[in-house]
Design an enzyme around this catalytic site. Structure first.
Site, short mmCIF file in Angstrom:
data_model
loop_
_atom_site.label_atom_id
_atom_site.label_comp_id
_atom_site.label_asym_id
_atom_site.label_seq_id
_atom_site.Cartn_x
_atom_site.Cartn_y
_atom_site.Cartn_z
N GLN A 106 -24.89 4.20 -3.50
CA GLN A 106 -24.82 2.98 -2.68
C GLN A 106 -23.37 2.71 -2.26
OE1 GLN A 106 -26.97 0.94 -1.25
NE2 GLN A 106 -28.73 2.14 -1.93
N SER A 107 -22.76 3.68 -1.62
CA SER A 107 -21.36 3.59 -1.24
C SER A 107 -21.15 2.76 0.03
CB SER A 107 -20.80 5.00 -1.01
OG SER A 107 -19.52 4.95 -0.39
#
Length: 364
Positions: free
Chosen positions: A102-103
């Site tokens: 979940q960058s």
């Protein structure tokens, strides 16, 4: 610093006239580096008076770097203005970067590449081991794909720099011109974005007569904090800068930030000296690891949503807020009047962490 419940008194500040002169000098120093326009700047600086009343400590403010505008905003946009300019200067047609599943950085990089008509390859490292469908397909991952990026996964603990270099070799063999952006955009080029942010914040405070005693933010890949360290040093500012760690132990985190701050100052070609004691990280709020929810993070995000109407992210700014709130409750900032929290954006990640918040369903 991480073990103390009292933040040290700041040194004497530069005079207002000298501060504005130093801001001008810093702008001139930064102007020699190529930069493209990706964000909406300056970002707002707003009071959080309901939160301040709730906590009973100093007056709290928020620097809204969630409002940078690129693909729902976030701190990486400042870094990407310099990184993408460098990629264009080198004639790149393809961007490669990496991050956790979940960058926020990956999302903004994919958007920046799309804006300039470049291909984008994102390598996502599985740092949590989660197989939750929302986590691996929703939130930032969904937006990566919406921006046209090619997304591939790597196992936790993979050497992501080696993985990016290997991909770059393959692309070169295909006649592409790849440009590698490190995780978080954290190198001396990307850190220039937060050198500039320090100037922007100091100018905003000067324009309104606000005396900022401390600036608190989440710190991970180190580029945001390193840039702020350099910028505040260049401005001879007495603002107490504190990073709340989201991944590494304190010694490692501070070492990474200091190393990058020194390299950033050298990259700028100035005589800025970085004091080791200007790099402070409190890493007591990481919990079980990067990207793994904590009770404090969940409580902090709910509190901000319900007192200030603000959404933060569960991986990065949420743990930073947990640290800030807990430190205020412990009295660490009691001798200060105004504290700014840097909102680094990333609320899109909430959609990958819906189960962590145990929210009630709808009523009939």
């Amino acid at each position: 610093m991480a073990e103390s419940n009292q933040i040290a008194e700041a040194d004497s500040a530069a005079s207002p006239e000298l501060t504005l002169s130093l801001c001008k000098d810093l702008s001139i120093a930064l102007a020699k580096f190529p930069r493209v326009a990706l964000g909406h700047f300056p970002t707002p600086l707003e009071p959080m008076d309901r939160l301040s009343e709730e906590l009973g400590g100093p007056r709290l403010w928020v620097k809204r770097d969630d409002c940078t505008g690129l693909s729902s905003g976030g701190n990486k946009t400042r870094k990407l203005e310099y990184l993408m300019a460098d990629a264009l200067r080198e004639g790149a047609d393809t961007i490669i970067t990496q991050g956790a599943t979940q960058s926020n950085h990956a999302r903004q990089t994919a958007a920046a590449a799309a804006k300039f008509g470049m291909a984008c390859h994102i390598l996502l490292e599985d740092r949590t081991g989660s197989n939750d469908t929302n986590y691996i397909n929703n939130g930032n991952v969904l937006l990566d794909l919406m921006h046209g990026a090619t997304v591939s996964k790597r196992p936790g603990g993979a050497d992501m720099n080696t993985e990016m270099a290997s991909l770059a070799e393959d692309l070169l063999a295909q006649g592409k011109r790849p440009y590698i952006i490190p995780g978080g955009g954290s190198n001396p080029i990307g850190a220039l974005g937060y050198v500039n942010c320090a100037r922007e914040l100091v100018e905003q405070a000067a324009a309104t007569g606000l005396k900022i005693d401390a600036l608190v933010h989440a710190t991970g890949s180190s580029g945001t904090q390193a840039g702020l360290v350099v910028g505040l040093a260049a401005l001879q500012s007495d603002i107490h800068l504190l990073g709340i760690g989201v991944r590494a132990p304190q010694e490692k985190q501070e070492g990474m930030v200091y190393d990058l701050a020194v390299r950033t100052a050298e990259h700028m070609g100035t005589s800025i000296e970085i004091a080791r004691d200007s790099v402070r990280a409190n890493c007591n709020y990481v919990g079980d690891g990067y990207g793994i929810p904590t009770d404090g993070m969940v409580a902090a995000l709910k509190l901000l949503a319900r007192t200030e109407g603000l959404l933060f992210d569960p991986v990065y700014s949420g743990k930073g807020l947990d640290g800030l709130i807990d430190q205020i409750r412990q009295g660490a900032f009691n001798h200060m009047e105004n504290i700014v929290f840097l909102h680094t954006g990333g609320s899109a990640a909430l959609f990958g962490y819906s189960d962590a918040f145990d929210l009630p369903g709808y009523t009939a």
